[in-house]
Design an enzyme around this catalytic site. Structure first.
Site, mmCIF file in Angstrom:
data_model
loop_
_atom_site.group_PDB
_atom_site.id
_atom_site.type_symbol
_atom_site.label_atom_id
_atom_site.label_comp_id
_atom_site.label_asym_id
_atom_site.label_seq_id
_atom_site.Cartn_x
_atom_site.Cartn_y
_atom_site.Cartn_z
ATOM 1 N N HIS A 157 28.567 7.695 44.004
ATOM 2 C CA HIS A 157 29.999 7.409 44.252
ATOM 3 C C HIS A 157 30.497 6.233 43.405
ATOM 4 O O HIS A 157 31.442 5.550 43.788
ATOM 5 C CB HIS A 157 30.258 7.088 45.733
ATOM 6 C CG HIS A 157 29.609 8.039 46.690
ATOM 7 N ND1 HIS A 157 30.256 9.150 47.187
ATOM 8 C CD2 HIS A 157 28.355 8.071 47.212
ATOM 9 C CE1 HIS A 157 29.439 9.798 48.008
ATOM 10 N NE2 HIS A 157 28.263 9.176 48.017
ATOM 11 N N SER A 278 42.819 -3.137 18.515
ATOM 12 C CA SER A 278 44.167 -2.832 18.977
ATOM 13 C C SER A 278 45.153 -3.372 17.950
ATOM 14 O O SER A 278 44.915 -4.414 17.335
ATOM 15 C CB SER A 278 44.381 -3.501 20.333
ATOM 16 O OG SER A 278 45.766 -3.682 20.556
ATOM 17 N N LYS A 284 40.889 -7.223 21.419
ATOM 18 C CA LYS A 284 40.351 -5.941 21.895
ATOM 19 C C LYS A 284 39.338 -5.298 20.972
ATOM 20 O O LYS A 284 39.442 -5.350 19.756
ATOM 21 C CB LYS A 284 41.501 -4.950 22.092
ATOM 22 C CG LYS A 284 42.434 -5.348 23.206
ATOM 23 C CD LYS A 284 42.036 -4.736 24.520
ATOM 24 C CE LYS A 284 42.533 -3.317 24.566
ATOM 25 N NZ LYS A 284 42.110 -2.645 25.784
ATOM 26 N N GLU A 291 35.459 7.762 23.888
ATOM 27 C CA GLU A 291 36.711 8.280 24.479
ATOM 28 C C GLU A 291 37.110 9.613 23.841
ATOM 29 O O GLU A 291 37.515 10.553 24.517
ATOM 30 C CB GLU A 291 37.846 7.269 24.298
ATOM 31 C CG GLU A 291 37.755 6.080 25.236
ATOM 32 C CD GLU A 291 38.837 5.051 24.948
ATOM 33 O OE1 GLU A 291 39.549 4.676 25.868
ATOM 34 O OE2 GLU A 291 38.967 4.611 23.788
#
Ligand code: ARG
Length: 475
Positions: A157, A278, A284, A291
Site C-alpha cells: 500500500h 526545468s 530542478k 516518466e
C-alpha cells in the site's frame, strides 16, 4: 511508372484523394527488405518447379538485389500511386528487367505476400527485443550482486511494511523480465510460420513447393490453411500483448525510480546524463526518462486495443482493414525497443543511496511482525501476539520511540515473555536474514537467486551479442 498492376478492369483513373487515402507506402516501406527476400525465395521456388524458367528467375533475382541496394541508398523514389511496398517494388522491377518481372507474381497474391513480410519483420524484431531484454536482465543481476548488503524498506500500500534486501527488490524485476522473455519466445513460435502459397485466399493451381520456400526463408513450418493464413493477425496481437505486459513492468519500475529519486525518498539518484532540468526552476532535476517510459506504456496498450478492435468484426478472409495493423505494430516495436535500450543504460549508471534506504527501514515499526513472531516462539498464539505488539506500538508512538528503543522493563509490562534476546531479533540484519522461506528476502536466498540467474544468462548464449541483428543483403 504509375500504371497499376490491377488496372485492367478499370475504366477510370483512381482519384488522387483515393490514392493517398488507400496508400500505405509511407509506413510499409519499412518492410522492403523482407518483401525482396520473400520474392527471391518465391521466384527460386517457381524456377525449381519449372513454373518460370531459370533464365527468368536469375533476371528477377538480380533485379531485386539491385532494387534492395537502391532503396537502401535512397535512390528509389517510392510512389504513393503504387499503393504499397509490394507494388512499388514490382513496378520498379519491371522498369529494370522488363517482361520477366511480370512472372514474379505467379502463384502469389499481395494477401499472402504482406503477411509473409510482416512475419519476417516481426521475427527479426523479436530477436532484437529478446537481446535487449537479456541485456536488461544482466544489468539487474549485476546491480543485485553489487548491492547485496543494502537493506531498504519493503512496501505494501506504499506504506513501509518490512525490511528487504534492495537486491531482492531488483530480482523481483528480474523475474518479471524473465517471464517477458518466455512470452516473446512463445510468441515467436506462432510468428515463425510461412504463409506463401496461400495466394489470395484459396491456394493456387500451380504446382508450388511451399516446403522449399519455407526452407529458403528459414521458416520451421508453413501455414496449414490458406484462408487462415491470409486472414489472421493473432500473431501480431500476441506479440503486442507480450509487449504490453513488458511495458507494464517497465512502467512500474519507472514509477518506483521516480518515487525513489524524489527528495522525500532519496533512495536513488538518476545520473545527470539521464535527467533534465526545468526551464524556470534552477534547482530542478527531473526524472523524465522513467516518466516517459511510464507514459509510453499507454500508447503500447492503445496499439494492442487497436489491433483487437481492428480484427474483431472482420469476416474471413483478407479485408483491406488489415492494412491498419502496421502502424500500431511498428510503433509498438519502436517504443518497446526504445524503452529497453534507454533503461539498460540508465540502470548501469543509477546511483544508490544505501544510507537513505537503511534510515528509512530503521524507523516506522518495520520490526513489529518480528516482535510478534518472537512472542509466538515463547508460546503465545499469533493473534494474541499481534494484539500485544499493537499496544506496544501505540505506547512507543506516544513516547516517540521505536520498538527497539524501549527498555526491557517497559516491554515486560505488556508480556512477561520478553527477554533480552528480543532486541537481537529486532535488528534490520536479523529481520532480513531470518526470512529464509522459499523466495524470501534472506541473503542466502537472494545470493542463490542471483547465481541461478547468472547461470541461466550464461547458458542463453554469449554475453556481448550485438543487439541489432545484422541484416542480410539479398543476393
Ligand atoms: N497494403 C496491403 C496491406 O497492408 C497489402 C495487401 C493488399 N491486398 C489487397 N487485396 N488489396 O494489407
Amino acid at each position: 511508372m504509375t500504371e497499376k498492376p490491377w488496372d485492367g478492369r478499370f475504366a477510370e483513373r483512381t482519384d488522387r484523394s483515393v490514392e493517398s487515402f488507400t496508400s500505405s507506402i509511407v509506413f510499409d516501406r519499412r518492410l522492403y527488405l523482407y518483401d525482396i527476400q520473400g520474392s527471391i525465395a518465391h521466384c527460386r521456388m517457381l524456377a525449381k518447379q519449372s513454373i518460370i524458367t531459370e533464365e527468368e528467375a536469375s533476371q528477377i533475382v538480380e533485379g531485386l538485389g539491385r532494387i534492395a541496394r537502391d532503396i537502401e541508398r535512397g535512390n528509389l523514389e517510392l510512389e504513393e500511386s503504387l499503393e504499397d511496398i509490394h507494388m512499388n517494388i514490382e513496378a520498379r522491377l519491371f522498369a529494370e528487367i522488363g517482361k520477366a518481372a511480370q512472372k514474379l507474381h505467379t502463384a502469389r497474391s499481395r494477401n499472402d505476400q504482406v503477411v509473409l513480410d510482416v512475419r519476417m519483420y516481426l521475427r527479426d524484431e523479436v530477436a532484437n527485443i529478446l537481446a535487449l531484454l537479456k541485456g536488461l536482465r544482466q544489468i539487474l543481476v549485476s546491480l543485485a550482486k553489487k548491492y547485496i548488503n543494502v537493506i531498504m524498506p519493503g512496501y505494501t500500500h506504499l506504506q513501509p511494511a518490512q525490511p528487504v534486501l534492495f537486491s531482492h527488490h531488483l530480482m523481483a524485476y528480474y523475474e518479471m523480465f524473465k517471464r517477458d522473455t518466455a512470452r516473446f519466445n512463445e510468441a515467436l513460435k506462432r510468428i515463425n510460420v510461412m504463409p506463401l502459397g496461400s495466394a489470395a485466399l484459396a491456394g493456387t493451381t500451380y504446382p508450388i513447393d511451399v516446403e522449399y520456400t519455407a526452407k529458403l526463408l528459414e521458416f520451421p513450418e508453413f501455414s496449414a490453411n490458406s484462408i487462415d493464413a491470409v486472414s489472421s493477425r493473432d500473431f501480431v496481437i500476441e506479440f503486442m500483448a507480450a509487449a504490453s505486459i513488458c511495458m507494464v513492468h517497465l512502467s512500474r519500475f519507472s514509477e518506483e525510480l521516480i518515487l525513489w529519486s524524489s527528495a522525500e525518498f532519496g533512495f536513488v539518484e538518476i545520473p545527470d546524463a539521464f535527467a533534465t532540468g526545468s526551464s524556470i526552476m534552477p534547482q530542478k532535476k527531473n526524472p523524465d526518462v522513467p516518466e516517459l517510459v511510464r507514459g509510453k506504456a499507454g500508447r503500447v496498450f492503445g496499439s494492442l486495443m487497436s489491433l483487437l478492435t481492428l480484427m474483431k468484426g472482420l469476416p474471413l478472409s483478407y479485408n483491406r482493414d488489415m492494412q491498419e495493423d502496421k502502424e500500431p505494430l511498428f510503433d509498438t516495436v519502436d517504443t518497446l525497443k526504445g524503452c529497453l535500450e534507454v533503461y539498460e543504460k540508465l540502470l548501469q549508471r543509477l546511483k544508490v543511496n544505501r544510507t537513505a534506504m537503511k534510515k528509512a527501514a530503521s524507523r516506522g515499526f518495520l520490526n513489529a511482525t518480528d516482535m510478534a513472531d518472537y512472542l509466538v516462539t515463547r508460546g503465545m498464539s499469533f493473534r494474541d501476539a499481534h494484539h500485544c505488539v499493537g499496544e506496544i506500538v501505540r505506547y512507543a508512538m506516544d513516547k516517540n520511540k521505536e520498538l527497539q528503543e524501549l527498555p526491557l522493563r517497559d516491554l515486560k509490562k505488556f508480556s512477561q515473555s520478553f527477554e533480552e534476546d528480543v532486541f537481537e531479533i529486532l535488528t534490520l540484519q536479523q529481520m532480513v536474514d531470518r526470512r529464509v522461506s522459499a523466495g524470501g528476502t534472506a541473503k542466502e536466498n537472494v545470493v542463490k537467486a542471483i547465481d541461478e540467474a547468472q547461470e541461466a544468462l550464461r547458458l542463453e548464449g554469449i554475453v556481448n551479442e550485438s543487439h541489432e541483428k545484422k541484416k542480410k543483403t539479398p543476393r
